[in-house]
Write a protein that holds these residues in place. Sequence first.
Motif, PDB file in Angstrom:
ATOM      1  N   SER A   1       0.822  -1.209   0.000  1.00 12.72           N
ATOM      2  CA  SER A   1       0.000   0.000   0.000  1.00 12.72           C
ATOM      3  C   SER A   1       0.862   1.267   0.000  1.00 12.72           C
ATOM      4  CB  SER A   1      -0.988  -0.007   1.152  1.00 12.72           C
ATOM      5  OG  SER A   1      -0.296   0.003   2.358  1.00 12.72           O
ATOM      6  N   ALA A   2       2.015   1.222   0.686  1.00 12.92           N
ATOM      7  CA  ALA A   2       2.887   2.399   0.646  1.00 12.92           C
ATOM      8  C   ALA A   2       3.516   2.557  -0.729  1.00 12.92           C
ATOM      9  CB  ALA A   2       3.985   2.272   1.697  1.00 12.92           C
ATOM     10  N   THR A   3       3.802   1.426  -1.352  1.00 18.30           N
ATOM     11  CA  THR A   3       4.435   1.464  -2.661  1.00 18.30           C
ATOM     12  C   THR A   3       3.485   1.986  -3.730  1.00 18.30           C
ATOM     13  OG1 THR A   3       5.584  -0.498  -1.881  1.00 18.30           O
ATOM     14  CG2 THR A   3       5.884   0.068  -4.173  1.00 18.30           C
ATOM     15  N   LEU A   4       2.186   1.782  -3.510  1.00 22.11           N
ATOM     16  CA  LEU A   4       1.193   2.219  -4.500  1.00 22.11           C
ATOM     17  C   LEU A   4       1.292   3.705  -4.815  1.00 22.11           C
ATOM     18  CD1 LEU A   4      -2.312   0.643  -3.969  1.00 22.11           C
ATOM     19  CD2 LEU A   4      -0.992   0.834  -6.054  1.00 22.11           C
ATOM     20  N   THR A   5       1.511   4.521  -3.770  1.00 22.41           N
ATOM     21  CA  THR A   5       1.603   5.958  -3.980  1.00 22.41           C
ATOM     22  C   THR A   5       2.718   6.280  -4.968  1.00 22.41           C
ATOM     23  OG1 THR A   5       1.348   5.946  -1.607  1.00 22.41           O
ATOM     24  CG2 THR A   5       1.409   8.083  -2.676  1.00 22.41           C
ATOM     25  N   VAL A   6       3.846   5.588  -4.780  1.00 20.42           N
ATOM     26  CA  VAL A   6       4.980   5.821  -5.668  1.00 20.42           C
ATOM     27  C   VAL A   6       4.608   5.445  -7.091  1.00 20.42           C
ATOM     28  CG1 VAL A   6       7.370   5.250  -6.097  1.00 20.42           C
ATOM     29  CG2 VAL A   6       6.520   5.306  -3.789  1.00 20.42           C
ATOM     30  N   ILE A   7       3.868   4.344  -7.232  1.00 15.49           N
ATOM     31  CA  ILE A   7       3.476   3.909  -8.569  1.00 15.49           C
ATOM     32  C   ILE A   7       2.621   4.995  -9.230  1.00 15.49           C
ATOM     33  CG2 ILE A   7       2.187   2.165  -9.852  1.00 15.49           C
ATOM     34  CD1 ILE A   7       3.061   0.147  -7.752  1.00 15.49           C
ATOM     35  N   GLY A   8       1.683   5.563  -8.465  1.00 16.88           N
ATOM     36  CA  GLY A   8       0.832   6.612  -9.010  1.00 16.88           C
ATOM     37  C   GLY A   8       1.641   7.821  -9.443  1.00 16.88           C
ATOM     38  N   LEU A   9       2.571   8.231  -8.567  1.00 14.03           N
ATOM     39  CA  LEU A   9       3.411   9.390  -8.890  1.00 14.03           C
ATOM     40  C   LEU A   9       4.257   9.105 -10.130  1.00 14.03           C
ATOM     41  CD1 LEU A   9       4.759  10.750  -5.516  1.00 14.03           C
ATOM     42  CD2 LEU A   9       3.401  11.953  -7.210  1.00 14.03           C
ATOM     43  N   TYR A  10       4.775   7.885 -10.189  1.00 15.67           N
ATOM     44  CA  TYR A  10       5.655   7.544 -11.295  1.00 15.67           C
ATOM     45  C   TYR A  10       4.925   7.488 -12.617  1.00 15.67           C
ATOM     46  CZ  TYR A  10      10.534   6.831 -10.644  1.00 15.67           C
ATOM     47  OH  TYR A  10      11.872   7.064 -10.527  1.00 15.67           O
TER      48      TYR A  10
END
Lengths: 327, 305
Positions: free
Chosen positions: A250-259
């Motif tokens: 779930s924390a990694t998801l934010t990075v995926i969205g930003l990326y």
Amino acid sequence: MFLTIPVLLGLTVLVFAIGRLLPGDPVALAAGPNATPAEIAAYAREFGLDRPVWVQYATYLTGLLGGNFGVSIFTRRPVIEDLIAYTPATLELVFAAMALAVLIGIPAGLAAAVYRDRWPDYLSRVAALGAISMPRFFLGLLLQLAFAMWLGWLPLGGRFPLTDDPPRLVTGFLTVDALIAQDLSAFWTACRHLAMPAIAMSLSPLATIMRMMRASTLEVMQQDYVMTERALGLSQRLIVTKYVARNAISATLTVIGLYFGWLLGGTVLVETIFDWPGLGLYATKAVVTQDFMPVIGVTLVIGTLFVCANLLVDVLYGVVNPKVRTK
Amino acid sequence: MSLTAPPLPDKSAQAIAAPMSASRQAWRRGLYRFSQSTLSIIGLILVLGLLLIAVTGPWIVPFPEHVTGSIATANRFRPPSAAHPFGTNELGQDVLTLVLAGTRVSLFAGLAVVLAGAFVGTVIGAVAGYAGGWVDEVLMRLSDLKLTVPGLIFAMAIAAALGPGLVNMVIAIAAGWWPGYARLVRGEVMSKKEEMFVTAARALGASPGRILFRHILPNVMTPIIVKMSLDMGFAILTVASLGFIGIGVKPPTPEWGALLSVSRNYMPDFWWTAIFPGLAIFIAVFGFNLLGDGLRDVFDPKARR
């Protein structure tokens, strides 16, 4: 979501200001090197570029409401037609790159955390820093040199051979269209063209996702419930794949969205190298000729997609993390 | 990035013999932690080497005349040899000379971008964080707006409008570099302004400007410096990207991205004209990333894993 419209409006103001207030004479550039001042003036009048900036802006905004993105002063083509033609190519590239990054990055990050301070960890961490430091255009060039020029396995660039008939246009994604048309050889051709640009694009998000996944996995593994599970005698494998991974993602998801947004804007270099007919190549050509209507159009499309991606991530959050759902 | 986490030697003979001030002890501990990480040390060595090349560039290149645009067409496309370790390019210029001379251009441009971005961002973030209210709202929405625009396209548009040249390129990139710093500094200032020493300064009658720039900012410099070192690699990469697209520095100024872009046309036969400038970019970015990561691990305990 309701903030989207002001942000996009602000974007138009910003790009308009850059295009109209900075030095440089796009009209003279578009009219050609041999144009007389009278011809340049006539050209400017044709596109309404002789009027005050705020009038031009108001005209542009009114047109935008009707789906009119203006006209390129270089090709005289309506910008909206080009955007419709080029957006699917960029999206296909970004989705392919993101898929590679997620499918490799998440397991690699998990593995690095589980094997913390042992050789898989060191190896993946050094590789990740190297991947982030690798210029995408240089990697693209190396891939071309190796796989297209020396080995001859993959095509040098482009999206589909000009000599072949592409599959019937449905989604604009050539790979998907080929599958819909049940044309496996076209699908294979499209994949072969997609491979190198997608790899070149995926490296840096892959590394970031891996690092993020490693960090959040390490954090989750220190939680009390993991210790409880261990005390209950659950196997390491089960703990990691079933309980830790889900919380760490779930924390990694934010990075995926930003990326995702970052990748949309970052296709410029890769599209230039692989001659991929997408938004980045289109924007680069327009920027070099100071043709600002296409630049504003591309910026708006990317801005909108960026906002949508982040919205999607918020929704996915709820799917992955039940705690968020009740809010 | 500390590879190992051995116990800190806080009971060393010195610490017992003469108690140190807290800040000196913190520095010592930071230095120790940094020296324990092999990757950080490699980064430091790479960066120092690059700086040395950048400073001594004009005196150490084998063919100084090639830096200023002199050509030797009889020597075109010589493969790497003892006389030309990196070979020669389409104009007969020594590729090693161009790559070494390009170090100065890239490092200068990267540093200028980061300094300008950090300065503008710090001022904007500090004002937003200290003033609060509508000033904060306006400045932060402005930085949100900037974060939505793809950085490279934004820089390309400004660079194309300003025209070629090193300074114009730095301006174009720096124009989009500040929002990250503004956000960082705003958050730091907002937390620091509630602390006792700020109240004390205010009670002594210090003006808001003095409180902000003399009392608060010196206390938030560490995260700014860490972010700057982490940003250096990315700034160098962006400079090279613009050069590669053909906007920005023009020949004869030797810029790595521009060198790579020209040599693309001579692949695959004359691969050495592209490989070496590309490797130079990679090494420079890698070095700064390693160093930045090491510094972050030392100064930001939260990020340390």
